[in-house]
Design an enzyme around this catalytic site. Structure first.
Site, PDB file in Angstrom:
ATOM      1  N   ASP A  76       1.294  -1.394  -0.047  1.00  0.00           N
ATOM      2  CA  ASP A  76       0.278   0.087  -0.037  1.00  0.00           C
ATOM      3  C   ASP A  76       0.905   1.023   0.174  1.00  0.00           C
ATOM      4  O   ASP A  76       0.188   2.372   0.660  1.00  0.00           O
ATOM      5  CB  ASP A  76      -0.956   0.000   1.459  1.00  0.00           C
ATOM      6  CG  ASP A  76      -1.741  -0.703   1.481  1.00  0.00           C
ATOM      7  OD1 ASP A  76      -2.135  -2.010   0.077  1.00  0.00           O
ATOM      8  OD2 ASP A  76      -2.635  -1.096   2.235  1.00  0.00           O
ATOM      9  N   LYS A 134      -6.737  -4.861  -3.287  1.00  0.00           N
ATOM     10  CA  LYS A 134      -7.153  -5.455  -1.575  1.00  0.00           C
ATOM     11  C   LYS A 134      -8.221  -5.082  -0.753  1.00  0.00           C
ATOM     12  O   LYS A 134      -7.991  -3.863  -1.096  1.00  0.00           O
ATOM     13  CB  LYS A 134      -6.411  -6.105  -0.722  1.00  0.00           C
ATOM     14  CG  LYS A 134      -4.916  -4.825  -0.381  1.00  0.00           C
ATOM     15  CD  LYS A 134      -3.828  -5.285   0.874  1.00  0.00           C
ATOM     16  CE  LYS A 134      -3.425  -4.720   1.263  1.00  0.00           C
ATOM     17  NZ  LYS A 134      -4.490  -3.295   2.096  1.00  0.00           N
ATOM     18  N   LYS A 187      -7.579  -4.645   4.891  1.00  0.00           N
ATOM     19  CA  LYS A 187      -5.823  -4.524   5.493  1.00  0.00           C
ATOM     20  C   LYS A 187      -5.278  -5.427   5.188  1.00  0.00           C
ATOM     21  O   LYS A 187      -4.523  -5.145   4.614  1.00  0.00           O
ATOM     22  CB  LYS A 187      -6.154  -4.061   7.628  1.00  0.00           C
ATOM     23  CG  LYS A 187      -7.391  -2.667   7.368  1.00  0.00           C
ATOM     24  CD  LYS A 187      -6.927  -1.569   6.765  1.00  0.00           C
ATOM     25  CE  LYS A 187      -8.008  -0.289   7.523  1.00  0.00           C
ATOM     26  NZ  LYS A 187      -8.389   0.739   5.813  1.00  0.00           N
ATOM     27  N   CYS A 196      -2.229  -2.873   7.916  1.00  0.00           N
ATOM     28  CA  CYS A 196      -2.089  -3.659   6.300  1.00  0.00           C
ATOM     29  C   CYS A 196      -1.176  -4.262   6.649  1.00  0.00           C
ATOM     30  O   CYS A 196      -0.816  -5.081   6.528  1.00  0.00           O
ATOM     31  CB  CYS A 196      -2.070  -2.711   5.044  1.00  0.00           C
ATOM     32  SG  CYS A 196      -4.063  -1.945   5.345  1.00  0.00           S
ATOM     33  N   GLN A 242       7.639 -13.009  21.695  1.00  0.00           N
ATOM     34  CA  GLN A 242       7.707 -14.736  21.798  1.00  0.00           C
ATOM     35  C   GLN A 242       8.407 -15.899  20.647  1.00  0.00           C
ATOM     36  O   GLN A 242       7.363 -16.471  19.954  1.00  0.00           O
ATOM     37  CB  GLN A 242       5.908 -15.299  21.625  1.00  0.00           C
ATOM     38  CG  GLN A 242       5.656 -14.069  22.928  1.00  0.00           C
ATOM     39  CD  GLN A 242       3.526 -14.733  22.357  1.00  0.00           C
ATOM     40  OE1 GLN A 242       3.761 -16.171  23.195  1.00  0.00           O
ATOM     41  NE2 GLN A 242       3.119 -13.659  22.061  1.00  0.00           N
TER      42      GLN A 242
HETATM   43  N1  TIU Z   1      -2.800   0.729   4.295  1.00  0.00           N
HETATM   44  C1  TIU Z   1      -2.800   0.794   5.281  1.00  0.00           C
HETATM   45  O1  TIU Z   1      -2.230   0.433   7.007  1.00  0.00           O
HETATM   46  N2  TIU Z   1      -4.275   1.823   5.592  1.00  0.00           N
HETATM   47  C2  TIU Z   1      -4.741   2.045   6.120  1.00  0.00           C
HETATM   48  O2  TIU Z   1      -6.247   2.328   6.332  1.00  0.00           O
HETATM   49  N3  TIU Z   1      -3.723   2.297   7.553  1.00  0.00           N
HETATM   50  C3  TIU Z   1      -3.926   3.346   8.272  1.00  0.00           C
HETATM   51  O3  TIU Z   1      -3.514   3.182   9.369  1.00  0.00           O
HETATM   52  N4  TIU Z   1      -4.850   3.654   8.859  1.00  0.00           N
END
Ligand code: TIU
Length: 225
Positions: free
Chosen positions: A29, A134, A137, A167, A207
């Protein structure tokens, strides 16, 4: 270096070992709406500089991976223009005056085909690199990522991108449950929240590596050369 060479990377909680033939770089992303000034992320009050510091190390890692001819994949979070894959709960969460699908500063927010949804130019995918669109997340939910990785014989992932606790973490957990080993280079992942950056990485390596390994791109690049 043959693709069957075993490469050892200094990492926590212990060294990460992989063979190039079975290990892919998965960049999560790195989209304009999350990283660029004027995008959705900044509109929500976030400081995009905290994510932009990941661009240069990702560029270095991506260049090294491409130079070797190893597998690279990218993901983008977003939805269909008709919003049919957008859960109503996700649409209204946050009670923000502007939400997913609305017209934002870089086109409709998190909608496929819009400028803000696309990957930043610094890390733009090559035509040979799969881009996984996608709706969630995690990169495995409602996508063909697992099938693509299986078809390519991939068993291990170097996971980079944004954001660390959302994500990236969700994807690492999904990958772990599907049998993949994940290494996360700390400088190649970013969060708007420093405490989540730290804890997001600690949760992965805790862990005995409950979800995966954490390292730094310097260690990974050193192991490649
Ligand atoms: N890609 C991703 O992490 N999407 C989110 O919405 N992240 C946030 O931290 N909001």
């Amino acid at each position: 270096m043959p693709n069957s060479t075993l490469i050892t990377v200094a990492a926590e909680p212990y060294a990460f070992e992989f063979t190039p033939a079975t290990c892919a770089l998965l960049i999560i992303d790195m989209q304009r709406d999350f990283l660029e000034p004027g995008g959705f992320g900044e509109m929500l009050g976030n400081d995009v500089a905290k994510l932009r510091r990941t661009i240069a190390p990702n560029q270095q890692l991506l260049a090294a991976w491409r130079a070797k001819g190893w597998k690279v994949l990218h993901t983008r979070e977003g939805h269909r223009p008709d919003l049919s894959d957008l859960p109503p709960a996700k649409k209204v969460r946050g009670r923000s005056p502007m939400t997913i699908g609305d017209r934002g500063p870089m086109g409709r927010i998190l909608i496929r085909g819009e400028a803000g949804h696309d990957i930043i130019p610094e890390l733009y995918p090559l035509p040979t690199e799969p881009v996984i669109d996608k709706p969630g997340k995690g990169a495995f939910f409602a996508t063909d990522l697992h099938a693509i990785l299986q078809n390519c014989g991939i068993q291990q992932l170097i996971v980079t991108g944004v954001t660390t606790e959302v994500c990236v973490n969700t994807t690492v957990r999904e990958a772990n449950d599907r049998g993949y080993d994940c290494l996360v280079p700390a400088d190649c992942v970013g969060s708007y929240f420093p405490e989540f950056q730290d804890l997001g990485l600690r949760m992965i390596r805790a862990q005995g590596g409950i979800f995966g390994w954490v390292s730094h791109s310097d260690n990974l690049l050193a192991a490649l050369h």
